[in-house]
Write a protein that holds these residues in place. Structure first.
Motif, PDB file in Angstrom:
ATOM      1  N   PRO A  58      11.325  -7.883   4.756  1.00 46.93           N
ATOM      2  CA  PRO A  58      11.246  -7.306   6.085  1.00 46.93           C
ATOM      3  C   PRO A  58      11.846  -5.645   5.884  1.00 46.93           C
ATOM      4  O   PRO A  58      12.890  -5.990   5.814  1.00 46.93           O
ATOM      5  N   GLY A  59      11.467  -4.576   6.609  1.00 46.96           N
ATOM      6  CA  GLY A  59      12.235  -3.634   6.056  1.00 46.96           C
ATOM      7  C   GLY A  59      11.665  -2.579   5.327  1.00 46.96           C
ATOM      8  O   GLY A  59      11.954  -1.416   5.147  1.00 46.96           O
ATOM      9  N   GLU A  60      11.617  -2.733   4.442  1.00 49.35           N
ATOM     10  CA  GLU A  60      11.392  -2.664   2.284  1.00 49.35           C
ATOM     11  C   GLU A  60       9.658  -1.536   3.087  1.00 49.35           C
ATOM     12  O   GLU A  60       8.798  -1.885   3.603  1.00 49.35           O
ATOM     13  N   ILE A  61       9.815  -0.984   1.957  1.00 53.16           N
ATOM     14  CA  ILE A  61       9.074  -0.041   1.701  1.00 53.16           C
ATOM     15  C   ILE A  61       8.728   0.463  -0.200  1.00 53.16           C
ATOM     16  O   ILE A  61       9.405   0.916  -0.100  1.00 53.16           O
ATOM     17  N   ALA A  62       7.384   0.136   0.096  1.00 55.82           N
ATOM     18  CA  ALA A  62       7.293   0.188  -1.244  1.00 55.82           C
ATOM     19  C   ALA A  62       6.525   1.305  -1.847  1.00 55.82           C
ATOM     20  O   ALA A  62       5.785   1.618  -1.004  1.00 55.82           O
ATOM     21  N   PRO A  63       7.105   2.404  -2.761  1.00 53.86           N
ATOM     22  CA  PRO A  63       6.651   3.948  -2.332  1.00 53.86           C
ATOM     23  C   PRO A  63       5.637   4.378  -3.496  1.00 53.86           C
ATOM     24  O   PRO A  63       5.032   3.336  -3.562  1.00 53.86           O
ATOM     25  N   ALA A  64       5.118   4.979  -2.120  1.00 56.64           N
ATOM     26  CA  ALA A  64       3.386   5.644  -2.308  1.00 56.64           C
ATOM     27  C   ALA A  64       3.016   6.000  -3.968  1.00 56.64           C
ATOM     28  O   ALA A  64       4.000   7.032  -4.058  1.00 56.64           O
ATOM     29  N   HIS A  65       1.987   5.613  -4.448  1.00 54.49           N
ATOM     30  CA  HIS A  65       1.851   6.565  -5.872  1.00 54.49           C
ATOM     31  C   HIS A  65       0.302   6.099  -6.217  1.00 54.49           C
ATOM     32  O   HIS A  65      -0.442   5.571  -4.691  1.00 54.49           O
ATOM     33  N   ARG A  66       0.288   6.139  -7.363  1.00 57.12           N
ATOM     34  CA  ARG A  66      -1.480   6.332  -7.536  1.00 57.12           C
ATOM     35  C   ARG A  66      -2.085   5.715  -9.130  1.00 57.12           C
ATOM     36  O   ARG A  66      -1.003   6.614  -8.927  1.00 57.12           O
ATOM     37  N   HIS A  67      -2.612   5.185  -9.085  1.00 55.92           N
ATOM     38  CA  HIS A  67      -2.399   4.879 -11.077  1.00 55.92           C
ATOM     39  C   HIS A  67      -4.626   4.880 -11.206  1.00 55.92           C
ATOM     40  O   HIS A  67      -5.347   4.569  -9.942  1.00 55.92           O
ATOM     41  N   SER A  68      -4.443   4.822 -12.823  1.00 53.29           N
ATOM     42  CA  SER A  68      -6.017   5.060 -12.634  1.00 53.29           C
ATOM     43  C   SER A  68      -6.203   3.371 -13.186  1.00 53.29           C
ATOM     44  O   SER A  68      -7.383   3.017 -13.305  1.00 53.29           O
ATOM     45  N   TYR A  69      -5.151   2.496 -12.871  1.00 52.96           N
ATOM     46  CA  TYR A  69      -5.785   1.238 -12.837  1.00 52.96           C
ATOM     47  C   TYR A  69      -6.406   0.831 -11.573  1.00 52.96           C
ATOM     48  O   TYR A  69      -5.667   1.344 -10.933  1.00 52.96           O
ATOM     49  N   ALA A  70      -7.198   0.206 -11.444  1.00 53.02           N
ATOM     50  CA  ALA A  70      -7.490  -0.532 -10.652  1.00 53.02           C
ATOM     51  C   ALA A  70      -6.776  -2.282  -9.663  1.00 53.02           C
ATOM     52  O   ALA A  70      -6.610  -2.430 -11.010  1.00 53.02           O
ATOM     53  N   ALA A  71      -6.074  -2.187  -8.598  1.00 49.72           N
ATOM     54  CA  ALA A  71      -5.419  -3.459  -8.472  1.00 49.72           C
ATOM     55  C   ALA A  71      -5.886  -3.861  -7.399  1.00 49.72           C
ATOM     56  O   ALA A  71      -7.259  -3.327  -6.055  1.00 49.72           O
ATOM     57  N   LEU A  72      -6.159  -4.812  -6.993  1.00 44.44           N
ATOM     58  CA  LEU A  72      -6.172  -5.847  -5.691  1.00 44.44           C
ATOM     59  C   LEU A  72      -5.309  -7.057  -5.448  1.00 44.44           C
ATOM     60  O   LEU A  72      -4.038  -7.237  -6.276  1.00 44.44           O
ATOM     61  N   VAL A 129      -8.039  -1.239 -18.896  1.00 46.60           N
ATOM     62  CA  VAL A 129      -7.343   0.832 -19.125  1.00 46.60           C
ATOM     63  C   VAL A 129      -6.413   1.191 -20.005  1.00 46.60           C
ATOM     64  O   VAL A 129      -7.080   1.405 -20.685  1.00 46.60           O
ATOM     65  N   THR A 130      -5.569   0.454 -20.168  1.00 41.31           N
ATOM     66  CA  THR A 130      -4.784   1.155 -21.009  1.00 41.31           C
ATOM     67  C   THR A 130      -5.439   0.906 -22.917  1.00 41.31           C
ATOM     68  O   THR A 130      -4.911   1.699 -24.092  1.00 41.31           O
ATOM     69  N   TYR A 131      -5.943  -0.442 -23.264  1.00 45.63           N
ATOM     70  CA  TYR A 131      -6.936  -0.231 -24.509  1.00 45.63           C
ATOM     71  C   TYR A 131      -7.525   1.169 -24.509  1.00 45.63           C
ATOM     72  O   TYR A 131      -7.780   1.682 -25.192  1.00 45.63           O
ATOM     73  N   MET A 132      -7.884   1.741 -23.466  1.00 43.14           N
ATOM     74  CA  MET A 132      -8.940   2.579 -22.940  1.00 43.14           C
ATOM     75  C   MET A 132      -8.466   3.738 -23.749  1.00 43.14           C
ATOM     76  O   MET A 132      -8.716   4.885 -23.575  1.00 43.14           O
ATOM     77  N   GLN A 133      -6.703   3.346 -23.568  1.00 39.69           N
ATOM     78  CA  GLN A 133      -6.413   4.877 -23.147  1.00 39.69           C
ATOM     79  C   GLN A 133      -6.771   6.052 -22.142  1.00 39.69           C
ATOM     80  O   GLN A 133      -6.231   7.071 -22.320  1.00 39.69           O
ATOM     81  N   ALA A 134      -6.931   4.859 -21.107  1.00 36.12           N
ATOM     82  CA  ALA A 134      -6.694   6.025 -20.022  1.00 36.12           C
ATOM     83  C   ALA A 134      -6.289   5.905 -18.623  1.00 36.12           C
ATOM     84  O   ALA A 134      -5.930   6.023 -17.373  1.00 36.12           O
TER      85      ALA A 134
END
Ligand code: GTQ
Ligand code: FE2
Length: 347
Positions: free
Chosen positions: A93-107, A162-167
């Protein structure tokens, strides 16, 4: 030295390999192979309580993530299968996971708690237990917890692929948390889960515009299929989460399914060239993988390696979420599905 050896040696100096030697190499060529594995929730969950008190809890470490490592792969992979990452993430509670983006898709697949939301592509998405949330590749996202109890979710990512594709690419956002701002994305996404699309424009993106799939909907679908006896002999009552624009997979690299088994269900065995990571929502049972029985219960995570024979046994009414790398194989004609010649494995 035989003539063959001499030739191989001369070629080696020229950084060339005679093809008859590659037969020895070909086993190593695809990299290390993942194995079947179960990560037990009852053993891993208490480690979060310990992690809250250690250095994991310092400023900037709000991302409290425990990666699930497949014992068949090197530790440096930190992957659940050769293509998929699995992790458990806790936010307090109260925490924020800082904003970012990446070429990995996530769910995310929520396991415990409520009151956190994520802002993805400028849309606020609230999370309840067993909801599925998508974070497509390169979409900005931050997580904020405004509830009162810790929240834990399962993270699924295509990082090894994605890492294997070096992307691989990763960027932090200038602001720590994101404000919802994307009205057209919100329209396209809101009021979903009904098979009807909101919004004025149809974007034929490979990513689903629907960023959350409520468990309440998946559960009802499974329950209806089970009571109607609409059961697949291999996968039980099985539903795919789809991109409502295309009817295709939710993201270009990962497919998601919800499955349910009546108590006593014992499936037939099948193998696929795809690999999966399953998260148990409810119940108790076992997956027989290549002749060995892997027992599971609620919130356990199971790795099914590529081309392993898989068969499901439910000791109680059970439901699970499945993440699969099937979309990576389909465009190239590499998805092969084989039903076991004897119906079931002997185990
Ligand atoms: O929550 O955004 O498990 O970026 C790994 C990478 C979670 C996340 C992970 C991530 C995230
Ligand atoms: Fe992320």
């Amino acid at each position: 030295m035989t003539d063959d050896d001499a030739l191989a040696e001369r070629l080696a100096e020229l950084e060339a390999i005679p093809v008859w030697d590659t037969r020895k190499l070909s086993k190593e060529m695809g990299g290390p192979r993942a194995v079947a594995h179960v990560w037990r929730w009852d053993l891993l969950r208490p480690e979060f309580s310990a992690a809250i008190k250690t250095k994991l809890a310092g400023p900037g470490t709000e991302r409290r993530v425990i990666l699930l490592h497949n014992p068949g792969l090197p530790k440096s992979y930190a992957a659940a299968t050769h293509t998929l990452n699995g992790a458990l993430q806790m936010i307090l509670p109260g925490e924020i996971a800082p904003a970012h983006r990446h070429s990995y898709a996530a769910l995310r697949f929520v396991l415990e708690g409520s009151g956190a939301f994520t802002v993805v592509n400028g849309v606020r998405v609230d999370m309840d237990p067993f909801d599925l949330l998508l974070t497509p590749a390169m979409f900005w996202h931050s997580h904020t917890h405004v509830g009162t109890e810790p929240m834990v979710w399962f993270d699924g990512l295509d990082t090894p692929f994605v890492t294997y594709m070096q992307a691989d690419a990763f960027e932090l956002h200038d602001s720590r948390s994101l404000e919802p701002h994307n009205e057209s994305a919100r329209e396209a996404h809101d009021f979903g889960n009904t098979g009807m699309l909101a919004g004025r424009q149809r974007t034929m993106s490979a990513n689903s515009p629907q960023l959350i799939y409520k468990w309440s909907v998946a559960r009802v679908s499974i329950e209806r299929a089970i009571s109607a006896g609409s059961i697949d002999p291999f996968d039980g009552a099985v539903f795919e989460y789809v991109n409502p624009h295309t009817g295709g997979h939710v993201m270009p690299t990962m497919a998601c399914y919800a499955q349910g088994f009546a108590s006593g269900f014992h499936s037939l065995a099948r193998r696929r060239t795809s690999s999966s990571v399953c998260v148990v929502v409810k119940g108790r049972g076992a997956t027989i993988i290549d002749g060995k029985r892997y027992e599971w219960t609620e919130k356990d995570v199971i790795a099914e390696p590529a081309s392993a024979w898989c068969e499901y046994v439910a000791y109680e009414p059970s439901m699970m979420f499945r993440l699969s790398d099937q979309p990576l194989l389909e465009p190239f004609g590499l998805l092969r599905v084989e039903d076991h010649p004897d119906g079931r494995q002997s185990s």
